[in-house]
Scaffold this motif. Structure first.
Motif, PDB file in Angstrom:
ATOM      1  N   PRO A  61       0.845  -1.208   0.000  1.00  0.00           N
ATOM      2  CA  PRO A  61       0.000   0.000   0.000  1.00  0.00           C
ATOM      3  C   PRO A  61       0.877   1.254   0.000  1.00  0.00           C
ATOM      4  CG  PRO A  61      -0.758  -1.571   1.649  1.00  0.00           C
ATOM      5  CD  PRO A  61       0.564  -2.079   1.160  1.00  0.00           C
ATOM      6  N   ARG A  62       0.374   2.310  -0.638  1.00  0.00           N
ATOM      7  CA  ARG A  62       1.115   3.564  -0.663  1.00  0.00           C
ATOM      8  C   ARG A  62       1.116   4.177   0.729  1.00  0.00           C
ATOM      9  NH1 ARG A  62      -0.976   8.332  -4.479  1.00  0.00           N
ATOM     10  NH2 ARG A  62      -2.593   8.314  -2.881  1.00  0.00           N
ATOM     11  N   CYS A  63       2.275   4.705   1.142  1.00  0.00           N
ATOM     12  CA  CYS A  63       2.409   5.225   2.518  1.00  0.00           C
ATOM     13  C   CYS A  63       1.746   6.596   2.663  1.00  0.00           C
ATOM     14  CB  CYS A  63       3.887   5.312   2.910  1.00  0.00           C
ATOM     15  SG  CYS A  63       4.701   3.714   3.077  1.00  0.00           S
ATOM     16  N   ILE A  64       2.345   7.618   2.061  1.00  0.00           N
ATOM     17  CA  ILE A  64       1.881   8.989   2.254  1.00  0.00           C
ATOM     18  C   ILE A  64       1.936   9.724   0.916  1.00  0.00           C
ATOM     19  CG2 ILE A  64       2.551   9.146   4.682  1.00  0.00           C
ATOM     20  CD1 ILE A  64       5.088  10.580   3.801  1.00  0.00           C
ATOM     21  N   ALA A  65       1.162  10.787   0.822  1.00  0.00           N
ATOM     22  CA  ALA A  65       1.175  11.657  -0.348  1.00  0.00           C
ATOM     23  C   ALA A  65       0.637  13.020   0.077  1.00  0.00           C
ATOM     24  CB  ALA A  65       0.345  11.069  -1.485  1.00  0.00           C
ATOM     25  N   PHE A  66       1.205  14.064  -0.476  1.00  0.00           N
ATOM     26  CA  PHE A  66       0.745  15.410  -0.138  1.00  0.00           C
ATOM     27  C   PHE A  66       1.199  16.370  -1.224  1.00  0.00           C
ATOM     28  CE2 PHE A  66       4.559  14.277   2.257  1.00  0.00           C
ATOM     29  CZ  PHE A  66       5.480  15.199   1.782  1.00  0.00           C
ATOM     30  N   GLY A  67       0.520  17.521  -1.303  1.00  0.00           N
ATOM     31  CA  GLY A  67       0.873  18.545  -2.272  1.00  0.00           C
ATOM     32  C   GLY A  67       2.219  19.174  -1.968  1.00  0.00           C
ATOM     33  N   GLY A  68       2.924  19.558  -3.016  1.00  0.00           N
ATOM     34  CA  GLY A  68       4.282  20.043  -2.829  1.00  0.00           C
ATOM     35  C   GLY A  68       4.431  21.548  -2.715  1.00  0.00           C
ATOM     36  N   LEU A  69       3.412  22.322  -3.089  1.00  0.00           N
ATOM     37  CA  LEU A  69       3.571  23.774  -3.098  1.00  0.00           C
ATOM     38  C   LEU A  69       3.786  24.327  -1.696  1.00  0.00           C
ATOM     39  CD1 LEU A  69       0.894  24.735  -5.759  1.00  0.00           C
ATOM     40  CD2 LEU A  69       3.364  24.655  -6.036  1.00  0.00           C
ATOM     41  N   ARG A  70       2.928  23.936  -0.764  1.00  0.00           N
ATOM     42  CA  ARG A  70       3.070  24.440   0.603  1.00  0.00           C
ATOM     43  C   ARG A  70       4.345  23.929   1.252  1.00  0.00           C
ATOM     44  NH1 ARG A  70      -1.824  24.344   4.867  1.00  0.00           N
ATOM     45  NH2 ARG A  70      -2.472  25.958   3.426  1.00  0.00           N
ATOM     46  N   VAL A  71       4.704  22.675   0.994  1.00  0.00           N
ATOM     47  CA  VAL A  71       5.930  22.107   1.573  1.00  0.00           C
ATOM     48  C   VAL A  71       7.157  22.844   1.038  1.00  0.00           C
ATOM     49  CG1 VAL A  71       7.364  20.045   1.666  1.00  0.00           C
ATOM     50  CG2 VAL A  71       4.888  19.856   1.981  1.00  0.00           C
ATOM     51  N   ASP A  72       7.190  23.089  -0.263  1.00  0.00           N
ATOM     52  CA  ASP A  72       8.326  23.818  -0.836  1.00  0.00           C
ATOM     53  C   ASP A  72       8.419  25.224  -0.258  1.00  0.00           C
ATOM     54  OD1 ASP A  72       8.880  21.619  -2.301  1.00  0.00           O
ATOM     55  OD2 ASP A  72       8.367  22.466  -4.256  1.00  0.00           O
ATOM     56  N   ASP A  73       7.277  25.882  -0.085  1.00  0.00           N
ATOM     57  CA  ASP A  73       7.289  27.228   0.490  1.00  0.00           C
ATOM     58  C   ASP A  73       7.821  27.215   1.917  1.00  0.00           C
ATOM     59  OD1 ASP A  73       6.295  28.216  -1.833  1.00  0.00           O
ATOM     60  OD2 ASP A  73       4.217  28.369  -1.144  1.00  0.00           O
ATOM     61  N   ALA A  74       7.411  26.215   2.709  1.00  0.00           N
ATOM     62  CA  ALA A  74       7.862  26.133   4.100  1.00  0.00           C
ATOM     63  C   ALA A  74       9.370  25.883   4.175  1.00  0.00           C
ATOM     64  CB  ALA A  74       7.099  25.037   4.836  1.00  0.00           C
ATOM     65  N   ILE A  75       9.869  24.981   3.334  1.00  0.00           N
ATOM     66  CA  ILE A  75      11.300  24.707   3.321  1.00  0.00           C
ATOM     67  C   ILE A  75      12.073  25.933   2.859  1.00  0.00           C
ATOM     68  CG2 ILE A  75      13.100  23.318   2.242  1.00  0.00           C
ATOM     69  CD1 ILE A  75      11.528  21.807   4.319  1.00  0.00           C
ATOM     70  N   LYS A  76      11.533  26.639   1.871  1.00  0.00           N
ATOM     71  CA  LYS A  76      12.190  27.863   1.391  1.00  0.00           C
ATOM     72  C   LYS A  76      12.292  28.889   2.510  1.00  0.00           C
ATOM     73  CE  LYS A  76       9.764  31.026  -0.033  1.00  0.00           C
ATOM     74  NZ  LYS A  76       8.744  31.877  -0.673  1.00  0.00           N
ATOM     75  N   ASP A  77      11.198  29.105   3.247  1.00  0.00           N
ATOM     76  CA  ASP A  77      11.223  30.079   4.327  1.00  0.00           C
ATOM     77  C   ASP A  77      12.216  29.664   5.414  1.00  0.00           C
ATOM     78  OD1 ASP A  77       9.319  31.577   3.030  1.00  0.00           O
ATOM     79  OD2 ASP A  77       7.630  30.703   4.108  1.00  0.00           O
ATOM     80  N   ALA A  78      12.219  28.374   5.761  1.00  0.00           N
ATOM     81  CA  ALA A  78      13.162  27.895   6.776  1.00  0.00           C
ATOM     82  C   ALA A  78      14.599  28.055   6.303  1.00  0.00           C
ATOM     83  CB  ALA A  78      12.867  26.431   7.111  1.00  0.00           C
ATOM     84  N   LEU A  79      14.841  27.770   5.037  1.00  0.00           N
ATOM     85  CA  LEU A  79      16.196  27.884   4.508  1.00  0.00           C
ATOM     86  C   LEU A  79      16.666  29.335   4.484  1.00  0.00           C
ATOM     87  CD1 LEU A  79      17.730  25.985   1.591  1.00  0.00           C
ATOM     88  CD2 LEU A  79      17.760  28.459   1.481  1.00  0.00           C
ATOM     89  N   LEU A  80      15.785  30.252   4.051  1.00  0.00           N
ATOM     90  CA  LEU A  80      16.179  31.651   3.995  1.00  0.00           C
ATOM     91  C   LEU A  80      16.435  32.217   5.384  1.00  0.00           C
ATOM     92  CD1 LEU A  80      13.857  33.049   1.174  1.00  0.00           C
ATOM     93  CD2 LEU A  80      16.288  32.519   1.063  1.00  0.00           C
TER      94      LEU A  80
END
Length: 389
Positions: A61-80
């Protein structure tokens, strides 16, 4: 070779194609496999991260799935937040170190030149003091003098080459650190910035990101493993389908109230006057307001057939009560009379039924009893506006 499914793998490879910032960096917390990315949407430009290697390889069975736009934005903010001050400090420190090394090299060359010039001067004095009749001694002293002059000329050439190769002082030192941080974010978010450059920056400071979904809290849980061993946990609300580009709930609520006395064209003007945008960041038009109403099943404004509107704006409500618009607005702001003001730069909305109740009648009586404040405008005064805010 280290397997891609091994949780301890430190090799995430070169930046992948596409706009997904974390392609190749996300790992499933449940099974340890790396997440894959696929692009959805009408233009196939919306990333979605999924853990389905187990499904493809073993039928699991597939484990997890989620949209990438919000995740990318959060990682970008944390990185900056991490990179901006560190990058500025590191750049300034590196520039100072390089300048210091350049100064040390030039100081050493200057000392060598001083010693060579002293040796040349000393060789000249020895040659000058020698007996010209003693040709062997004079020739040897002259050769020493020439060698000392050549040595001094060689060092002078090295200093000239060093000064030519040394760049001018960077203007970065004169800039404010906060301005540099702002510029870094501006460059990152510019549409012309190459996505591969962003991914290389991410891979320089982030080892990997372990992802999971908290079903009870409906949150995406991200554990960032930074280069150097520091870990950061982020929790993001799981986005529903289509939520990213949806209109803000406050705008929808305002439209539900504005349709009580305004058509779609007028509503679009009110929304634009308040600086509000659609979910895609566009200005409002009549067609977009109509589409919003249809999607959220908001009824359209229709004038009353008999001309007795159940909802009135500030001007018409004040005329009905026989008071000034200022008197009615102050009463509504104080809560003495029930009125709705959906947007700061928009109309007040009053129910005709409320204007017939005792609080409204008492307001009319108080205004008539106070001669200092007239109950209404002069009947001959013309009104330049159809609605008063």
């Amino acid at each position: 070779m280290v397997s891609d499914n091994t949780p301890t793998s430190r090799h995430h490879g070169a930046p992948k194609h596409g706009d997904a910032l974390l392609a190749g960096l996300l790992r499933c917390r449940r099974c340890g496999r790396k997440l894959t990315v696929r692009y959805t949407g009408a233009k196939h430009d919306i990333p979605r991260y999924s853990c389905w290697r187990g499904l493809l390889d073993n039928g699991e069975p597939r484990c997890i799935a989620f949209g990438g736009l919000r995740v990318d934005d959060a990682i970008k903010d944390a990185l900056l937040r991490v990179v901006e001050p560190g990058a500025i400090t590191a750049a300034a420190e590196a520039e100072a170190q390089v300048a210091s090394r350049r100064d040390q090299v030039r100081d050493a060359l200057a000392r060598d030149l001083e010693a060579a010039r002293y040796g040349a001067d000393r060789a000249f004095r020895q040659y000058d003091a020698a007996d010209p009749e003693n040709r062997l001694v004079a020739a040897e002293l002259e050769a020493r003098w020439n060698r000392a002059l050549a040595r001094a000329a060689e060092i002078e050439a090295k200093i000239a080459a060093h000064d030519t190769a040394t760049p001018r002082p960077s203007s970065l030192a004169a800039l404010d650190a906060a301005a540099l941080g702002t510029d870094l974010r501006t460059v990152w978010e510019a549409p012309t910035t190459d996505a591969r450059l962003k991914k290389r920056i991410v891979r320089t400071v982030i080892l990997e990101v372990v992802a999971d979904i908290d079903d009870d809290a409906s949150e995406i849980v991200l554990l960032i493993h930074w280069i150097g061993g520091v870990h950061t946990e982020l929790r993001l609300p799981k986005r529903r389908r289509g939520q990213r580009n949806s209109t803000a709930p406050e705008i929808i609520a305002a439209v539900r109230q504005l349709v009580l006395l305004a058509n779609d064209d007028l509503i679009a003007g009110i929304l634009n006057r308040n600086g509000l945008l659609t979910g895609h960041g566009n200005r409002w038009t009549r067609e977009r307001v109509t589409a919003l109403r249809s999607h959220h099943k908001i009824p359209v404004f229709r004038p009353a057939p008999d001309g007795t509107e159940p909802w009135l704006n500030l001007t018409n409500a004040a005329r009905l009560l026989g008071v000034t618009t200022k008197t009615l607005r102050l009463a509504a702001e104080a809560g003495s009379i029930e009125g709705v003001h959906p947007l700061p730069d928009g109309p007040w909305i009053f129910a005709r039924a409320e204007l017939g109740k005792p609080p409204a009648q008492q307001l009319t009586q108080r205004a008539r009893q106070n001669p200092k404040y007239p109950t209404g405008s002069h009947p001959d005064q013309q009104n330049l506006f159809t609605s008063e805010v």
